[in-house]
Motif scaffolding. Structure first.
Motif, mmCIF file in Angstrom:
data_model
loop_
_atom_site.group_PDB
_atom_site.id
_atom_site.type_symbol
_atom_site.label_atom_id
_atom_site.label_comp_id
_atom_site.label_asym_id
_atom_site.label_seq_id
_atom_site.Cartn_x
_atom_site.Cartn_y
_atom_site.Cartn_z
ATOM 1 N N ASP A 286 0.842 -1.196 0.000
ATOM 2 C CA ASP A 286 0.000 0.000 0.000
ATOM 3 C C ASP A 286 0.878 1.248 0.000
ATOM 4 O O ASP A 286 0.643 2.208 -0.747
ATOM 5 C CB ASP A 286 -0.899 -0.044 1.240
ATOM 6 N N TRP A 287 1.919 1.226 0.829
ATOM 7 C CA TRP A 287 2.837 2.373 0.917
ATOM 8 C C TRP A 287 3.569 2.600 -0.402
ATOM 9 O O TRP A 287 3.736 3.740 -0.850
ATOM 10 C CB TRP A 287 3.829 2.123 2.052
ATOM 11 N N LEU A 288 4.002 1.522 -1.019
ATOM 12 C CA LEU A 288 4.709 1.639 -2.300
ATOM 13 C C LEU A 288 3.812 2.220 -3.377
ATOM 14 O O LEU A 288 4.249 3.013 -4.218
ATOM 15 C CB LEU A 288 5.221 0.268 -2.749
ATOM 16 N N LEU A 289 2.541 1.828 -3.373
ATOM 17 C CA LEU A 289 1.606 2.319 -4.383
ATOM 18 C C LEU A 289 1.288 3.791 -4.182
ATOM 19 O O LEU A 289 1.160 4.547 -5.146
ATOM 20 C CB LEU A 289 0.303 1.504 -4.335
ATOM 21 N N ARG A 290 1.191 4.213 -2.933
ATOM 22 C CA ARG A 290 0.789 5.594 -2.663
ATOM 23 C C ARG A 290 1.941 6.589 -2.709
ATOM 24 O O ARG A 290 1.735 7.754 -3.074
ATOM 25 C CB ARG A 290 0.105 5.683 -1.294
ATOM 26 N N PHE A 291 3.144 6.151 -2.332
ATOM 27 C CA PHE A 291 4.222 7.130 -2.166
ATOM 28 C C PHE A 291 5.477 6.856 -2.989
ATOM 29 O O PHE A 291 6.357 7.713 -3.059
ATOM 30 C CB PHE A 291 4.618 7.211 -0.689
ATOM 31 N N ALA A 335 12.553 8.986 -9.330
ATOM 32 C CA ALA A 335 11.662 7.822 -9.390
ATOM 33 C C ALA A 335 12.444 6.518 -9.310
ATOM 34 O O ALA A 335 11.994 5.555 -8.676
ATOM 35 C CB ALA A 335 10.832 7.863 -10.661
ATOM 36 N N MET A 336 13.616 6.486 -9.931
ATOM 37 C CA MET A 336 14.405 5.255 -9.913
ATOM 38 C C MET A 336 15.143 5.095 -8.594
ATOM 39 O O MET A 336 15.313 3.970 -8.102
ATOM 40 C CB MET A 336 15.398 5.246 -11.079
ATOM 41 N N LEU A 337 15.575 6.178 -7.985
ATOM 42 C CA LEU A 337 16.196 6.089 -6.666
ATOM 43 C C LEU A 337 15.240 5.469 -5.652
ATOM 44 O O LEU A 337 15.635 4.670 -4.804
ATOM 45 C CB LEU A 337 16.615 7.484 -6.180
ATOM 46 N N ALA A 338 13.954 5.838 -5.777
ATOM 47 C CA ALA A 338 12.949 5.337 -4.837
ATOM 48 C C ALA A 338 12.697 3.846 -4.986
ATOM 49 O O ALA A 338 12.095 3.229 -4.107
ATOM 50 C CB ALA A 338 11.639 6.099 -5.028
ATOM 51 N N ARG A 339 13.164 3.261 -6.081
ATOM 52 C CA ARG A 339 12.935 1.832 -6.309
ATOM 53 C C ARG A 339 14.098 0.965 -5.840
ATOM 54 O O ARG A 339 14.036 -0.249 -5.935
ATOM 55 C CB ARG A 339 12.643 1.586 -7.787
ATOM 56 N N ILE A 340 15.136 1.583 -5.341
ATOM 57 C CA ILE A 340 16.265 0.807 -4.825
ATOM 58 C C ILE A 340 15.896 0.258 -3.451
ATOM 59 O O ILE A 340 15.557 1.031 -2.543
ATOM 60 C CB ILE A 340 17.526 1.677 -4.708
ATOM 61 N N PRO A 341 15.936 -1.041 -3.242
ATOM 62 C CA PRO A 341 15.642 -1.605 -1.922
ATOM 63 C C PRO A 341 16.575 -1.018 -0.869
ATOM 64 O O PRO A 341 17.772 -0.857 -1.095
ATOM 65 C CB PRO A 341 15.895 -3.104 -2.109
ATOM 66 N N GLY A 342 16.010 -0.675 0.291
ATOM 67 C CA GLY A 342 16.829 -0.118 1.364
ATOM 68 C C GLY A 342 16.913 1.385 1.355
ATOM 69 O O GLY A 342 17.514 1.972 2.262
#
Length: 420
Positions: A286-291, A335-342
């Motif tokens: 849910d958090w990933l979808l919203r933010f 947008a891509m930085l936000a997809r890095i795990p951690g």
């Protein structure tokens, strides 16, 4: 007042209310006025969490656990053999005021079983809030549960006195609701949601022109889904949640793992409670979808209809999409930085600001709060002492789980992990 009887009612109706998890107070800023009681703000003290992680205390009760419906998943279903009770309107008002004066609570969360009919029940819920506001001058937080099927007039009045309104859609799918609660219809849940949404929009528009326009449900509305009662997949749940966020401007969708309350062939067997970890994974998604800019189909699809219980959904997505990595943190877009795990959104903002002045290395990133035990497999920076690009998804997953010593897998904290 018969204090012994009031205490007995409180024990019964507070216990019955514990299955409803949709009671956050975030978003309200009702100020104290005219020397009234209480003050609802984004700051809280205990028991229920706001969107920003703060804690508040609420008196959380049902008005009654009598109900005309026989929903298979509900502890208050009419066929269930439980002790029944009902508060009078004034009793709830008195309890709220007395608890507040003793500094036990910051507000009220009031729900109810449906007795007689939806309008009769909703009218009594509204009466409690109205008495608190107008007779007791109570300015604390009030969250009212909207009763499915209640009239537009009552829903309108409820929003004038409550900070937040919510109606639980209960089962995520139409087929599941038809199976477990054949007396209810999805349309009955959507009607009050639509009314509240439209009134919030109207009042906000009017306040831009007339500043004295009163606030209408300033903390918005929320809903709750029962997870695991009707065999739905995580994909079904998240597509449903996305719909309600979009169509009714929900502030939050809550996910409550089904707790077996009855021996019913339509339900999971007694003792097969939905693991808390599944709830946690749904909240993370849910958090990933919203933010974080993810779409449901990226995380959950026909090939992966359920979430990975070993690792969080962002890491799971990254392991399935290694062709997007490694990401250079010194040049990549937000947008891509936000997809890095951690890397959480706060760390993303720190990276964007800091890299304007220098190239970032592992030490810089660690000081920013980046979880390098995960992130290092998916990024490059101005350091070269650890770089391996010869690992496949299974090896990376194994190494992350090994270095976390089981804590990452078994004791994952929802309050912390949502930001990573």
């Amino acid at each position: 007042m018969n204090f012994q009887r009031i205490r007995e009612k409180l024990n019964i109706l507070a216990d019955a209310a514990k299955y409803d998890v949709s009671c956050a107070s975030s978003g309200s800023d009702r100020a104290n006025k005219d020397n009234g009681l209480g003050n609802a703000s984004r700051m809280g003290i205990c028991h229920s969490y706001t969107e920003d992680g703060r804690c508040i205390s609420l008196l959380k009760v049902l008005l009654t656990n009598h109900c005309i419906y026989d929903c298979a998943y509900c502890v208050t279903r009419k066929s269930n053999d439980v002790k029944r009770a009902a508060f009078k309107i004034q009793e709830v008002v008195d309890l709220t005021i007395n608890f507040y004066r003793r500094n036990y609570i910051e507000g009220l969360f009031l729900s109810s079983g449906i007795f007689k009919n939806p309008d009769y029940t909703m009218e009594r819920l509204v009466a409690v809030a109205k008495k608190l506001r107008e007779e007791e001058n109570f300015n604390g937080y009030i969250h009212l549960k909207s009763i499915p099927g209640a009239s537009d007039e009552l829903m309108y009045e409820a929003g004038l006195y409550a900070d937040r309104l919510s109606v639980n859609i209960e089962v995520p799918t139409i087929s599941g609701l038809k199976l477990l609660a054949p007396d209810k219809k999805h349309e009955d849940f959507k009607k009050p949601m639509l009314k509240v949404k439209n009134e919030i929009i109207r009042y906000r528009s009017e306040r831009k022109v007339i500043k004295s326009t009163p606030k209408y449900a300033p903390a918005g509305q929320s809903t709750q889904m029962i997870v695991g009662a009707s065999g739905e997949t995580d994909m079904d749940i998240m597509y449903s949640a996305t719909y309600y966020y979009r169509a009714y401007q929900m502030r939050r969708v809550y996910y409550s793992g089904y707790v077996p309350v009855a021996d019913d062939a339509r339900l999971p067997a007694i003792g097969s409670q939905v693991p808390m970890l599944r709830e946690n994974r749904l909240y993370q998604t849910d958090w990933l979808l919203r933010f974080y800019g993810f779409a449901v189909k990226e995380i959950l699809n026909s090939d992966h209809p359920n979430l990975d219980m070993d690792v969080d959904p962002k890491l799971s997505w990254a392991l399935r999409n290694l062709h997007h990595f490694p990401v250079n943190v010194n040049t990549a877009e937000k947008a891509m930085l936000a997809r890095i795990p951690g890397i959480g959104m706060q760390s993303v903002e720190k990276i964007l600001k800091a890299r304007r002045f220098r190239k970032l290395n592992w030490d810089h990133l660690k000081k920013m709060g980046v979880a390098l035990n995960r992130a290092k497999y998916f990024m490059v920076c101005d350091s070269r002492y650890w770089e391996r690009r010869d690992l496949d998804a299974d090896k990376i997953k194994g190494m992350i789980l090994q270095t976390s010593s089981g804590k990452y897998r078994n004791k994952f904290s929802a309050q912390l992990s949502l930001f990573n």
